[in-house]
Design a protein around this motif. Structure first.
Motif, PDB file in Angstrom:
ATOM      1  N   VAL A 369       4.285   6.702  13.265  1.00 27.53           N
ATOM      2  CA  VAL A 369       3.787   7.758  14.143  1.00 27.53           C
ATOM      3  C   VAL A 369       3.991   7.337  15.595  1.00 27.53           C
ATOM      4  O   VAL A 369       3.262   6.470  16.099  1.00 27.53           O
ATOM      5  CB  VAL A 369       2.293   8.064  13.891  1.00 27.53           C
ATOM      6  N   ASP A 370       4.989   7.901  16.236  1.00 33.90           N
ATOM      7  CA  ASP A 370       5.255   7.644  17.654  1.00 33.90           C
ATOM      8  C   ASP A 370       5.342   6.146  17.937  1.00 33.90           C
ATOM      9  O   ASP A 370       4.788   5.646  18.916  1.00 33.90           O
ATOM     10  CB  ASP A 370       4.166   8.297  18.515  1.00 33.90           C
ATOM     11  N   GLY A 371       6.032   5.418  17.071  1.00 30.04           N
ATOM     12  CA  GLY A 371       6.233   3.990  17.258  1.00 30.04           C
ATOM     13  C   GLY A 371       5.162   3.119  16.637  1.00 30.04           C
ATOM     14  O   GLY A 371       5.366   1.914  16.457  1.00 30.04           O
ATOM     15  N   ARG A 406      -4.320   1.631  11.755  1.00 26.69           N
ATOM     16  CA  ARG A 406      -3.176   1.984  12.596  1.00 26.69           C
ATOM     17  C   ARG A 406      -2.864   0.792  13.494  1.00 26.69           C
ATOM     18  O   ARG A 406      -3.725   0.295  14.229  1.00 26.69           O
ATOM     19  CB  ARG A 406      -3.464   3.219  13.442  1.00 26.69           C
ATOM     20  N   VAL A 407      -1.625   0.339  13.423  1.00 23.98           N
ATOM     21  CA  VAL A 407      -1.157  -0.790  14.224  1.00 23.98           C
ATOM     22  C   VAL A 407      -0.332  -0.251  15.386  1.00 23.98           C
ATOM     23  O   VAL A 407       0.681   0.427  15.179  1.00 23.98           O
ATOM     24  CB  VAL A 407      -0.318  -1.760  13.369  1.00 23.98           C
ATOM     25  N   HIS A 408      -0.775  -0.546  16.603  1.00 24.01           N
ATOM     26  CA  HIS A 408      -0.012  -0.157  17.787  1.00 24.01           C
ATOM     27  C   HIS A 408       1.031  -1.229  18.092  1.00 24.01           C
ATOM     28  O   HIS A 408       0.714  -2.427  18.129  1.00 24.01           O
ATOM     29  CB  HIS A 408      -0.924   0.022  18.994  1.00 24.01           C
ATOM     30  N   VAL A 409       2.256  -0.803  18.304  1.00 22.00           N
ATOM     31  CA  VAL A 409       3.356  -1.730  18.577  1.00 22.00           C
ATOM     32  C   VAL A 409       3.818  -1.545  20.014  1.00 22.00           C
ATOM     33  O   VAL A 409       4.186  -0.441  20.420  1.00 22.00           O
ATOM     34  CB  VAL A 409       4.540  -1.505  17.612  1.00 22.00           C
ATOM     35  N   SER A 415       4.618  -7.200  20.833  1.00 18.19           N
ATOM     36  CA  SER A 415       3.281  -7.531  20.356  1.00 18.19           C
ATOM     37  C   SER A 415       2.697  -6.368  19.567  1.00 18.19           C
ATOM     38  O   SER A 415       3.092  -5.207  19.751  1.00 18.19           O
ATOM     39  CB  SER A 415       2.353  -7.874  21.528  1.00 18.19           C
ATOM     40  N   CYS A 416       1.763  -6.695  18.683  1.00 20.15           N
ATOM     41  CA  CYS A 416       1.053  -5.702  17.885  1.00 20.15           C
ATOM     42  C   CYS A 416      -0.445  -5.853  18.123  1.00 20.15           C
ATOM     43  O   CYS A 416      -0.948  -6.972  18.287  1.00 20.15           O
ATOM     44  CB  CYS A 416       1.319  -5.887  16.391  1.00 20.15           C
ATOM     45  N   THR A 417      -1.164  -4.742  18.080  1.00 22.64           N
ATOM     46  CA  THR A 417      -2.622  -4.748  18.135  1.00 22.64           C
ATOM     47  C   THR A 417      -3.142  -3.669  17.206  1.00 22.64           C
ATOM     48  O   THR A 417      -2.421  -2.726  16.858  1.00 22.64           O
ATOM     49  CB  THR A 417      -3.142  -4.481  19.557  1.00 22.64           C
TER      50      THR A 417
END
Length: 520
Positions: A369-371, A406-409, A415-417
């Motif tokens: 989803v959007d990256g 949900r993992v933000h990239v 980096s991931c958060t």
């Protein structure tokens, strides 16, 4: 004693209904408007709250479009994971939660992968142990049979065998391309209200007795296939020439992804691969990235390794040739892995641990989803004959460990958060989906007995085995609403996906057949 008689009658009713559904579909062919038989459920579901939460106002997600594959049906209609990138997203809206109604079709088998032909009708393959797989063309409204075709071979008793139609795709000409139980790839056209077999390719000289897990075309039209025994092959549909290589000592249990640069992405129980077609279309390994396969096959998994079909993010013309993501199977915590997918090699972007220590497993594709990437926890899911019998006797089946994240990239900073983490929803095995048109994540949940709002009018033998279509806000992970789909083992989706039709209806394959949930 009253409870014993009650459940005996329920079991007999279910057995009779399943037997009727398993009969040949001649009646449906002669009377095409004959309504589909409903899936029988546990009558104690009448004491459950059918709907919780609230309807939502659409809040679309503005995400880059995924390229349309030139040899596959439009995105959202072509295969189990919706497009060639395997993003598990739809551009349109799904159900908003307004007076949701449930319609079911008893099939006597699991109707897993759902695609949609150019007229919006459902094309699916239904699998029942001990019977031939059946290719079905169904009305998207009342789920009645329009056409039915028996596919070669017989479905076995393994509950984790997806060969013979678990994965298939619909091409750009309304043709079903489906691997069979007998080692063939068949091309079946949807012609009006009928199925017409146009060609069959025998792959047994190359694959032997191994089952074909999945097949998809690359951007040039060359068909790629993988088997459970680790064979990766190509089939020239014009000449019938087959070329292959074997990943020695490795197994493949998931589908593949393809991109516009010619890349074909395969995950085995040891490594993630990029393949490209070499001389005369032969499959060649471009790169291989080993991941942590952990120490065991966890409950809920097909094998010891990643349970995810590769998910592609961003165009192949972008930085790094675009990106590819999977989950590993590490202990004590599994990870979401993101890396560049270009021919230069799998440069690591980031790795993010998810779910509780020693209690995390994902046997479904990541949602892009959007990256960002969304993963669900399937740890603890089991399904076999004993589980089915337990459910038929009105007993609860095992609870799975809750969790969806949900993992933000951040691709620039590599980096991931964690963007959000929902630790309450129990998602045994469904392929969850996101509808970008209204910003909802659709999943299929199985609350524990303690989590059910169950109010029987009289004492009964425990709480029912209840299954729900649940919608989460994709931006926050919070539940918007949950609609009871049914109770009893026949409503278990058993690894089938949520699929969204053009009118916003949600379809879920289940052990008893297929169900549709839509706004009234």
């Amino acid at each position: 004693m009253r409870g014993g008689r009650f459940f005996l009658l329920f079991v007999l009713f279910v057995a009779a209904a399943v037997w009727l559904a398993a009969l040949p579909a001649t009646a449906a062919a002669e009377h095409p408007r004959l309504p589909a038989l409903p899936i029988p459920g546990d009558p104690r579901a009448a004491h459950l709250e059918p709907f919780t939460g609230h309807a939502v106002v659409a809040d679309p997600v503005d995400a880059p479009a995924v390229p349309r594959h030139p040899f596959m049906a439009p995105n959202g209609t072509s295969n189990l994971h919706d497009d060639a990138y395997q993003t598990d997203t739809y551009a349109q809206e799904g159900p908003a939660g307004h007076g949701l109604t449930v319609r079911t079709r008893l099939q006597g088998g699991l109707c897993g992968s759902v695609t949609f032909d150019s007229r919006g009708r459902l094309v699916t393959v239904c699998l029942a142990p001990g019977r031939a797989p059946r290719l079905m063309l169904l009305d998207p409204g009342d789920l009645h049979t329009i056409a039915s075709m028996k596919l070669p071979g017989t479905v076995g008793t393994s509950t984790t065998d997806v060969t013979g139609g678990g994965y298939f795709y619909l091409d750009d000409k309304d043709r079903v391309v489906v691997p069979t139980k007998t080692g063939d790839v068949q091309i079946v056209a949807v012609k009006g209200n009928s199925f017409v077999t146009q060609r069959s390719y025998d792959l047994k000289p190359v694959i032997g007795t191994a089952g074909i897990v999945s097949a998809l075309p690359d951007w040039s039209g060359l068909l790629w296939f993988v088997t459970g025994s680790g064979v990766v092959g190509t089939l020239d549909l014009a000449t019938g020439v087959v070329r292959s290589q074997t990943l020695r000592g490795e197994q493949i249990a998931n589908s593949i992804a393809v991109d516009e640069s010619g890349g074909v992405f395969v995950v085995s129980d040891h490594a993630l691969y990029r393949f490209d077609a070499g001389a005369e279309g032969a499959p060649q390994v471009t790169w291989r990235a080993v991941y942590d396969r952990g120490t065991r096959r966890k409950p809920g998994q097909f094998d010891r390794g990643s349970g995810t079909t590769p998910t592609l993010i961003g165009p192949a013309s972008g930085p790094g040739g675009g990106y590819v993501a999977i989950t590993d199977n590490a202990d004590p915590r599994m990870h979401v892995l993101v890396m560049a997918r270009g021919k230069a090699g799998p440069a690591k972007v980031c790795s993010e641990p998810v779910f509780p220590a020693w209690r995390g497993a994902d046997e479904n594709g990541l949602i892009a989803v959007d990256g960002d990437l969304i993963a669900e926890n399937n740890y603890g899911y089991t399904a076999d004959g004993k589980t089915l019998l337990k459910g038929l006797l009105g007993k609860r089946t095992s609870d799975t460990v809750p969790g969806v994240v949900r993992v933000h990239v951040d691709y620039a900073r590599r980096s991931c958060t964690i963007a959000w983490s929902n630790t309450t929803e129990r998602i045994p095995s469904v392929v969850s989906k996101v509808a970008l048109g209204n910003g909802l994540l659709y999943t299929y949940t199985h609350p524990s007995a303690a989590e059910l709002a169950f109010k029987p009018k009289e004492h009964s033998a425990g709480t029912p085995d209840a299954w729900y279509l649940t919608a989460l806000d994709v931006r926050t992970g919070k539940r918007a609403w949950s609609r009871l789909a049914g109770a009893g083992p026949l409503f278990n989706n058993h690894y089938a996906p949520v699929s969204i039709g053009a009118d916003g209806s949600a379809y879920v394959g289940c052990v008893g057949g297929l169900l549709r949930i839509t706004d009234s």
